[in-house]
Structure formats: structure tokens, C-alpha cells
Design a protein around this motif. Structure first.
Motif, PDB file in Angstrom:
ATOM      1  N   VAL A 151     -22.944 -15.354  13.582  1.00 37.36           N
ATOM      2  CA  VAL A 151     -22.979 -14.284  14.683  1.00 37.36           C
ATOM      3  C   VAL A 151     -21.549 -13.444  14.573  1.00 37.36           C
ATOM      4  N   ALA A 152     -20.647 -13.706  14.169  1.00 33.30           N
ATOM      5  CA  ALA A 152     -19.484 -12.984  14.345  1.00 33.30           C
ATOM      6  C   ALA A 152     -18.546 -13.327  13.300  1.00 33.30           C
ATOM      7  N   LEU A 153     -17.570 -12.312  13.049  1.00 35.81           N
ATOM      8  CA  LEU A 153     -16.325 -12.634  12.240  1.00 35.81           C
ATOM      9  C   LEU A 153     -15.126 -12.689  12.899  1.00 35.81           C
ATOM     10  N   THR A 154     -14.150 -13.051  12.663  1.00 37.86           N
ATOM     11  CA  THR A 154     -12.836 -12.641  13.223  1.00 37.86           C
ATOM     12  C   THR A 154     -11.783 -13.004  12.030  1.00 37.86           C
ATOM     13  N   VAL A 155     -10.547 -12.919  12.491  1.00 41.40           N
ATOM     14  CA  VAL A 155      -9.255 -13.014  11.733  1.00 41.40           C
ATOM     15  C   VAL A 155      -8.782 -14.656  11.766  1.00 41.40           C
ATOM     16  N   GLY A 156      -8.316 -15.029  10.816  1.00 42.50           N
ATOM     17  CA  GLY A 156      -7.915 -16.313  10.858  1.00 42.50           C
ATOM     18  C   GLY A 156      -6.423 -16.640  10.166  1.00 42.50           C
ATOM     19  N   GLN A 157      -5.777 -17.513  10.337  1.00 46.96           N
ATOM     20  CA  GLN A 157      -4.523 -17.978   9.566  1.00 46.96           C
ATOM     21  C   GLN A 157      -4.810 -19.357   9.255  1.00 46.96           C
ATOM     22  N   ASP A 158      -4.888 -19.855   7.894  1.00 40.07           N
ATOM     23  CA  ASP A 158      -4.713 -21.029   7.539  1.00 40.07           C
ATOM     24  C   ASP A 158      -3.200 -21.519   7.241  1.00 40.07           C
ATOM     25  N   LEU A 159      -2.678 -21.722   8.356  1.00 40.42           N
ATOM     26  CA  LEU A 159      -1.104 -22.252   8.013  1.00 40.42           C
ATOM     27  C   LEU A 159      -1.127 -23.590   7.355  1.00 40.42           C
ATOM     28  N   SER A 160      -0.160 -23.944   6.655  1.00 39.84           N
ATOM     29  CA  SER A 160      -0.138 -24.869   5.784  1.00 39.84           C
ATOM     30  C   SER A 160       1.393 -25.593   5.698  1.00 39.84           C
ATOM     31  N   GLU A 161       1.614 -26.716   6.029  1.00 37.01           N
ATOM     32  CA  GLU A 161       2.900 -27.324   5.523  1.00 37.01           C
ATOM     33  C   GLU A 161       2.665 -28.044   4.339  1.00 37.01           C
ATOM     34  N   ARG A 162       3.228 -27.582   3.240  1.00 34.12           N
ATOM     35  CA  ARG A 162       2.948 -28.128   1.908  1.00 34.12           C
ATOM     36  C   ARG A 162       3.247 -29.123   1.330  1.00 34.12           C
ATOM     37  N   ILE A 163       4.526 -29.654   2.084  1.00 38.45           N
ATOM     38  CA  ILE A 163       4.900 -31.213   1.743  1.00 38.45           C
ATOM     39  C   ILE A 163       3.651 -32.204   2.174  1.00 38.45           C
ATOM     40  N   VAL A 164       3.289 -32.236   3.377  1.00 40.46           N
ATOM     41  CA  VAL A 164       2.182 -33.046   3.882  1.00 40.46           C
ATOM     42  C   VAL A 164       0.868 -32.888   2.946  1.00 40.46           C
ATOM     43  N   GLN A 165       0.629 -31.479   3.239  1.00 46.10           N
ATOM     44  CA  GLN A 165      -0.686 -31.171   2.305  1.00 46.10           C
ATOM     45  C   GLN A 165      -1.005 -31.542   0.839  1.00 46.10           C
ATOM     46  N   LEU A 166       0.258 -31.569   0.066  1.00 50.98           N
ATOM     47  CA  LEU A 166       0.253 -32.026  -1.324  1.00 50.98           C
ATOM     48  C   LEU A 166       0.641 -33.505  -1.550  1.00 50.98           C
ATOM     49  N   ALA A 167       1.006 -34.294  -0.385  1.00 52.59           N
ATOM     50  CA  ALA A 167       1.469 -35.572  -0.813  1.00 52.59           C
ATOM     51  C   ALA A 167       0.313 -36.517  -1.097  1.00 52.59           C
ATOM     52  N   GLY A 168       0.437 -37.235  -2.106  1.00 51.93           N
ATOM     53  CA  GLY A 168      -0.473 -38.351  -2.644  1.00 51.93           C
ATOM     54  C   GLY A 168      -1.169 -37.806  -3.633  1.00 51.93           C
ATOM     55  N   ARG A 169      -1.706 -38.731  -4.469  1.00 52.36           N
ATOM     56  CA  ARG A 169      -2.780 -38.366  -5.503  1.00 52.36           C
ATOM     57  C   ARG A 169      -4.253 -38.999  -5.585  1.00 52.36           C
ATOM     58  N   PRO A 170      -5.217 -38.327  -5.193  1.00 47.96           N
ATOM     59  CA  PRO A 170      -5.280 -36.962  -4.943  1.00 47.96           C
ATOM     60  C   PRO A 170      -4.554 -36.597  -3.650  1.00 47.96           C
ATOM     61  N   ALA A 171      -4.214 -35.071  -3.711  1.00 49.14           N
ATOM     62  CA  ALA A 171      -3.806 -34.623  -2.334  1.00 49.14           C
ATOM     63  C   ALA A 171      -4.803 -34.669  -1.031  1.00 49.14           C
ATOM     64  N   GLN A 172      -4.504 -34.781   0.083  1.00 47.77           N
ATOM     65  CA  GLN A 172      -5.042 -34.781   1.139  1.00 47.77           C
ATOM     66  C   GLN A 172      -4.849 -33.657   2.230  1.00 47.77           C
ATOM     67  N   PHE A 173      -5.800 -32.336   2.187  1.00 45.32           N
ATOM     68  CA  PHE A 173      -5.234 -31.264   2.481  1.00 45.32           C
ATOM     69  C   PHE A 173      -5.302 -31.269   4.264  1.00 45.32           C
ATOM     70  N   SER A 174      -6.376 -31.984   4.796  1.00 35.09           N
ATOM     71  CA  SER A 174      -6.485 -31.542   6.287  1.00 35.09           C
ATOM     72  C   SER A 174      -5.302 -31.961   7.054  1.00 35.09           C
ATOM     73  N   LEU A 175      -4.504 -32.933   7.201  1.00 39.00           N
ATOM     74  CA  LEU A 175      -3.448 -32.979   8.044  1.00 39.00           C
ATOM     75  C   LEU A 175      -2.142 -31.983   7.919  1.00 39.00           C
ATOM     76  N   GLY A 176      -2.038 -31.696   6.510  1.00 41.08           N
ATOM     77  CA  GLY A 176      -1.129 -30.743   6.352  1.00 41.08           C
ATOM     78  C   GLY A 176      -1.186 -29.162   6.849  1.00 41.08           C
ATOM     79  N   LYS A 177      -2.450 -28.961   7.252  1.00 43.40           N
ATOM     80  CA  LYS A 177      -3.083 -27.612   7.653  1.00 43.40           C
ATOM     81  C   LYS A 177      -3.428 -27.810   9.053  1.00 43.40           C
ATOM     82  N   SER A 178      -2.960 -28.881   9.875  1.00 42.26           N
ATOM     83  CA  SER A 178      -3.613 -29.003  10.981  1.00 42.26           C
ATOM     84  C   SER A 178      -2.397 -29.524  12.098  1.00 42.26           C
ATOM     85  N   PHE A 179      -1.210 -29.077  11.909  1.00 46.03           N
ATOM     86  CA  PHE A 179      -0.258 -29.195  12.935  1.00 46.03           C
ATOM     87  C   PHE A 179      -0.706 -28.307  14.235  1.00 46.03           C
ATOM     88  N   PRO A 180      -0.126 -28.567  15.390  1.00 45.78           N
ATOM     89  CA  PRO A 180      -0.267 -27.543  16.366  1.00 45.78           C
ATOM     90  C   PRO A 180       0.082 -26.231  16.143  1.00 45.78           C
TER      91      PRO A 180
END
Length: 285
Positions: A151-180
Motif C-alpha cells: 500500500v505504500a513506499l518509504t525511504v530506508g537505511q539498512d545500516l550495517s556493522e560489518r564485523i558482526v555481520q560477516l563474522a562466522g562461516r557462513p556469515a549471519q547477517f541479521s544481528l549486525g544489521k539490527s543494532f538500535p
């Protein structure tokens, strides 16, 4: 229709500006007999849409940009799409995906369009994205009908802390992109019929006045209808769910040398027809 969360109340925005600039104003939806609780937005969306067409802009009052909050403060689901623009896929060193690559952001990361964001330790990066807002229950939607529940569109920023995002094999994105504060959204929800071409909007991201990202949503690998069909084939979509549709090329961790957001930086996120967000950053206390 441009509906915003103004200090915790639903308001129709007119024009483009806030802070009493004269370029725009706000009308509390209670004037039209509607519930001003943001949680009630999608139950009354269609009626609000009809009402908004007859609102006299002269009845709007100035508002402060600082009073604008995340227009959907408590979505049940936030989906995000990786590598959805070919130049970004190339700069990341990957081949074009055959199917949408999906991760999640947690609702506690949401913040308003003009807030100050605390920087955690690490490498915080920017990712400008158009966000599609689901307004109706949807499950197993055919791609040809993929716009229907949006029903709608808006502007967003997917701010990302890259160290947490890319840690581990395979990397787990969600926590590194979910800081307050890592999910800025706004400044308002713009009805999908408002832009001249909802499939072709200009995206521009600026860091301290320098343009770092620029593209058009028509260059997505998987446009909105494909994303809705893909997601709803697995997960029932609910009113208020958000879909971060992917970021263009130009992110900081793929630059040479790498560049990340620091204290005192200002990030401007703009999508033609949807509006502009502006964020400043400081070290986390």
C-alpha cells in the motif's frame, strides 16, 4: 497520500517540509474522525486514502522534523534483500543471484527519519534502500499481482556493522544489521499510486555532502512484485510488514580504501517522490 508518525500520532503531511518552513504541514487524522494511534493505521488505510484526497492543505499546521518517528513503529516482520542491484553485486564480488537473497532485520532496530544514531564499536556502513510496506494479508501471491498487498513506499537505511555481520562461516547477517537505530525509516508512508512511476524512483545517498550512492529502482534485479511473490510463497505477509528491497553500489566496505561512518558524520538518504531522511552519528555511550 503521505502518512507519518508525528510524535506518536498519525498525521497527513502536505507539501515537502517541516519545521515551519512554509513548504508543508501536518493534519492530525483525528480531524477526519480516524484513530490517531499508529497501530490502527492499516485497519483504516483505504478510508484514510479516500479522506486524504479532500483535505484542504490550508488546514495543515507546521511541524518539527524532530517529531517524526518511524511510520510503522512495530512491524511483525522486516525482510531485507541482498545483492538486488547488479553494480552492487559486482562490487561485492558475486555473480547475479538466480533467486532473491533474503535476510531479516529485527524491529527493535527501527528509528525515525531525523534521529541521532549511536555507533557501536566496529565498522558501520550505509545502505540506502526503498522500503515496500505491506498493508493487506497476503500469502502465495502470484508475481503478476505482486503490487496488490503493497500500500505504500518509504525511504530506508539498512545500516550495517560489518564485523558482526560477516563474522562466522557462513556469515549471519541479521544481528549486525539490527543494532538500535540501524533501521531508519521515513519520513512518511507514500501511497503506491502517488509517485509518477512507482517502478522507477531515483535513489541518492550522501555522506557529509558527498554523493556515495546513486541509482534507480528500475535497475533492481528482482522488482517489488517478484519480491512479494517470493516471500509470500513461504511466509504469510501481514499488514505493517516491511521489505527493504536492496541497496545500490557505493557502500563503504567495498571502497578502496574502505570507508565507514564516524562520530559527527551526517548521512542523507533521498528517494525521488518519497522524501528525504537525515541522520547524525555519535559514539555509543
Amino acid at each position: 497520500m503521505r502518512i507519518a508518525n508525528l510524535a506518536g500520532r498519525l498525521a497527513l503531511l502536505t507539501g515537502e517540509g517541516g519545521d515551519g518552513s512554509g513548504a508543508g504541514g501536518a493534519v492530525d487524522v483525528s480531524v477526519g474522525g480516524f484513530d490517531s494511534d499508529p497501530a490502527a493505521l492499516f485497519d483504516q488505510w483505504d478510508a484514510l486514502l479516500r479522506w486524504s484526497a479532500g483535505v484542504d492543505p490550508a488546514t495543515a499546521v507546521p511541524y518539527k522534523e524532530s517529531d517524526l518517528r518511524a511510520p510503522v513503529p512495530e512491524p511483525r516482520q522486516i525482510f531485507a534483500v541482498a545483492l538486488n542491484y547488479r553494480p552492487h553485486t559486482a562490487e561485492a564480488g558475486y555473480e547475479e543471484p538466480a533467486e532473491p537473497l533474503v535476510f531479516t532485520k529485527f524491529p527493535s532496530c527501527l528509528t525515525g527519519p531525523y534521529d541521532t544514531v549511536d555507533l557501536p564499536p566496529g565498522h558501520v556502513d550505509w545502505e540506502l534502500e526503498m522500503v515496500a510496506v505491506i498493508g493487506r494479508d497476503a500469502y502465495r501471491v502470484p508475481e503478476g499481482d505482486g503490487w496488490d498487498p503493497v500500500v505504500a513506499l518509504t525511504v530506508g537505511q539498512d545500516l550495517s556493522e560489518r564485523i558482526v555481520q560477516l563474522a562466522g562461516r557462513p556469515a549471519q547477517f541479521s544481528l549486525g544489521k539490527s543494532f538500535p537505530g540501524f533501521g531508519p525509516v521515513g519520513p512518511a508512508l507514500v501511497g503506491v499510486d502517488e509517485p509518477a512511476d512507482r517502478d522507477d524512483l531515483e535513489l541518492t545517498c550522501e555522506l557529509n555532502g558527498e554523493r556515495v550512492q546513486h541509482d534507480r529502482t528500475s535497475n533492481m534485479i528482482f522488482p517489488v512484485p517478484r519480491l512479494v511473490a517470493h516471500l509470500s510463497a513461504i511466509c504469510p505477509l501481514r499488514p505493517g510488514d516491511l521489505i527493504f528491497t536492496g541497496t545500490p553500489a557505493g557502500v563503504g566496505n567495498r571502497r578502496t580504501p574502505q570507508r565507514f561512518i564516524g562520530p559527527g558524520d551526517t548521512l542523507v538518504s533521498r528517494i525521488g517522490g518519497l522524501g528525504e531522511m537525515r541522520h547524525t552519528f555519535r559514539s555509543a555511550p
